[in-house]
Each structure stands twice: as structure tokens, then as C-alpha cells.
Design an enzyme around this catalytic site. Structure first.
Site, PDB file in Angstrom:
ATOM      1  N   ALA A   1       0.846  -1.190   0.000  1.00  0.00           N
ATOM      2  CA  ALA A   1       0.000   0.000   0.000  1.00  0.00           C
ATOM      3  C   ALA A   1       0.882   1.240   0.000  1.00  0.00           C
ATOM      4  O   ALA A   1       2.076   1.173   0.276  1.00  0.00           O
ATOM      5  CB  ALA A   1      -0.913  -0.004   1.226  1.00  0.00           C
TER       6      ALA A   1
ATOM      7  N   GLY B   1      -0.463  -5.199   0.961  1.00  0.00           N
ATOM      8  CA  GLY B   1      -1.719  -5.131   0.243  1.00  0.00           C
ATOM      9  C   GLY B   1      -1.667  -5.803  -1.110  1.00  0.00           C
ATOM     10  O   GLY B   1      -2.694  -6.258  -1.623  1.00  0.00           O
TER      11      GLY B   1
ATOM     12  N   GLU C   1      -2.241  -9.414  -0.387  1.00  0.00           N
ATOM     13  CA  GLU C   1      -3.653  -9.527   0.000  1.00  0.00           C
ATOM     14  C   GLU C   1      -4.558  -9.442  -1.230  1.00  0.00           C
ATOM     15  O   GLU C   1      -5.572 -10.146  -1.322  1.00  0.00           O
ATOM     16  CB  GLU C   1      -4.000  -8.436   1.013  1.00  0.00           C
TER      17      GLU C   1
ATOM     18  N   GLU D   1       3.731  -6.092   7.309  1.00  0.00           N
ATOM     19  CA  GLU D   1       3.072  -5.060   8.117  1.00  0.00           C
ATOM     20  C   GLU D   1       3.588  -4.961   9.547  1.00  0.00           C
ATOM     21  O   GLU D   1       3.666  -3.856  10.113  1.00  0.00           O
ATOM     22  CB  GLU D   1       1.551  -5.295   8.126  1.00  0.00           C
TER      23      GLU D   1
END
Length: 258
Positions: free
Chosen positions: A66, A112, A115, A135
Site C-alpha cells: 500500500a 496489500g 492480499e 506489516e
């Protein structure tokens, strides 16, 4: 369909989405997530599209995470909303799409990005791809379904190790653990995905849609809500402030543990 951050190409019943931010390693920002939402909705409604493939521009990254600068200063509430909205707009949308979605992982798939790949119905990766959920090295946890989908794919123990170490794995390990379905050479990635898509296209769209819904039904839980809450709570910690500041300053984090 015209977008700023993604490209769409439709040929022979296959919709190819390319995340086109190569200078940012195709990182997911708010605008890109919203564009992807619109693209997936439009492709699902197109009766000519029977399979969707998603990949990243260039050979370095599928999606390298992200855009951390967008949320480094978020509050607990804003962090929770970030995860909740992202899951609703994109990640849960993809998982429950009636049109099959194949992730063509052409490089780094981190945070992300991984994910996003895990929300797809299955994954094919180039032999030089690297995957991970880093993360916890930023003082936060995966917030776009990573704590739920990774254990479903690779098992609880491997998921714990990947998330708690914040480490990356290569394509061979990803293949052995079930994170990806196939490993191919970079130049064969899209053609290989198109070959699988061709096999899917030969089958009943109605039956395929029903199969996707039935398979997903076996994995329903309240875990995603817990992830959103825990993700948001991380934004109120000193560890999060230190982790994101260190990342943006390109230095190693020194977590105070509070």
C-alpha cells in the site's frame, strides 16, 4: 473504460487488468483501489468477459504494498475505516465475484499486494516473484484480509511465521505451501494464465458462479471484522508511529513496545 492508474484489455472473453504505476512499484493508493473497484464491477457486468486476469506493469512488481504515506498519520478510527472500506470496495468484492479472477504475480507481491492476490480465486507467479506480509515491521497488521486468507491457503503455522517475521518467500516456497497454484517463467506468465482461462471459458458460466459461491461459503467467519478492529487499534500505538516514520525516513525502526 479509461482510468489513470490501471489499464484494461478485453480479448477472447478474457479481461486483463494491469495496475499501471511502475514508478511506485504499482503500490495501492486510494485512487487505484477505487479504479479497481469500478473495473471489476464493469467487467463482471460485461457478458463477453468470462475470466479476469490481474497483473502489474513491468517486471519488478505485481503490487509492492500500500502507499504508506497516505495513512501514516491516521487515527484509530481512520485506520479502521481504511481497512473496512478497502475490504468492502475491493478485496471482498474480488473474492465473491461470480467471474473467476486469476492473479498473475509478475514480481513483488507485498502487503496489500499479496492480499490482493490472495483475494483472487487462484494465483500464478513468475519464477522471480517474491511474496510477503511485512506489516508487523511497520507496527501494524495486515488489514485487507491477510490474517484470514493466508492461513486458509497455507495453514496456520506457516501463516503465523510469515506474518510475525514480516519476511518474504520466493516462488518455489509459495508453490510448495499452496500460496500459488503454478510457477512459470516471466515471459510465459500471461500466456499461461490465458491458457487456464481458456479451459474455464469452455465450462458453464452459471455452474462456475455457483461453484465460487459454494467454495467461499465454507470459509465464512467473523475473522475479517476482528482484523479490521485490530488493524485500526494499531494506529493508536507508539509502535505504529515509529514503524511508519522509520519506513518513510528509510531507516530501521526502533520499536518502544507500546
Amino acid at each position: 473504460m479509461s482510468f489513470e492508474n490501471i489499464l484494461i484489455d478485453i480479448q477472447e472473453h478474457i479481461g486483463l487488468i494491469t495496475i499501471n504505476r511502475p514508478k511506485k512499484l504499482n503500490a495501492l493508493n486510494k485512487a487505484t483501489i477505487e479504479e479497481l473497484h469500478e473495473a471489476f464491477k464493469n467487467l463482471e457486468e460485461d457478458p463477453d468477459v468470462r475470466v479476469i486476469i490481474i497483473t502489474g506493469a513491468g517486471e519488478k512488481a505485481f503490487v509492492a504494498g500500500a502507499d504508506i504515506a497516505e495513512f501514516a498519520n491516521f487515527s484509530v478510527y481512520e485506520g479502521s475505516q481504511l481497512a473496512a472500506k478497502g475490504q468492502e470496495l475491493l478485496f471482498n468484492l474480488i473474492e465473491n465475484l461470480s467471474t473467476p479472477v486469476i492473479a498473475a504475480i509478475n514480481g513483488f507481491a507485498l502487503g496489500g499486494g499479496l492480499e490482493l492476490a490472495m483475494a483472487c480465486h487462484f494465483r500464478v507467479a513468475s519464477d522471480h516473484a517474491r511474496m510477503g506480509l511485512p506489516e508487523t515491521s511497520l507496527g501494524v497488521i495486515p488489514g485487507y484480509g491477510g490474517t484470514q486468507r493466508l492461513p486458509q491457503l497455507v495453514g496456520k503455522g506457516r501463516a503465523m511465521e510469515m506474518i510475525l517475521t514480516a519476511g518474504m518467500i520466493g516462488t518455489e516456497q509459495a508453490l510448495m505451501s499452496g500460496l500459488i497454484n503454478h510457477m512459470v517463467a516471466q515471459e510465459q506468465l500471461i500466456p499461461f494464465c490465458e491458457k487456464i482461462a481458456g479451459k474455464i471459458i469452455n465450462n458453464s458460466p452459471v455452474a462456475i458462479s455457483s461453484a465460487i459461491a459454494s467454495i467461499n461459503a465454507g470459509f465464512g467467519s467473523n475473522g475479517y471484522r476482528k482484523e479490521i478492529e485490530a488493524f485500526g487499534e494499531c494506529f493508536g500505538t507508539e509502535d505504529f508511529k515509529e514503524g511508519t516514520t522509520a519506513f518513510l525516513e528509510k531507516r530501521k525502526a526502533d520499536f518502544p513496545g507500546e
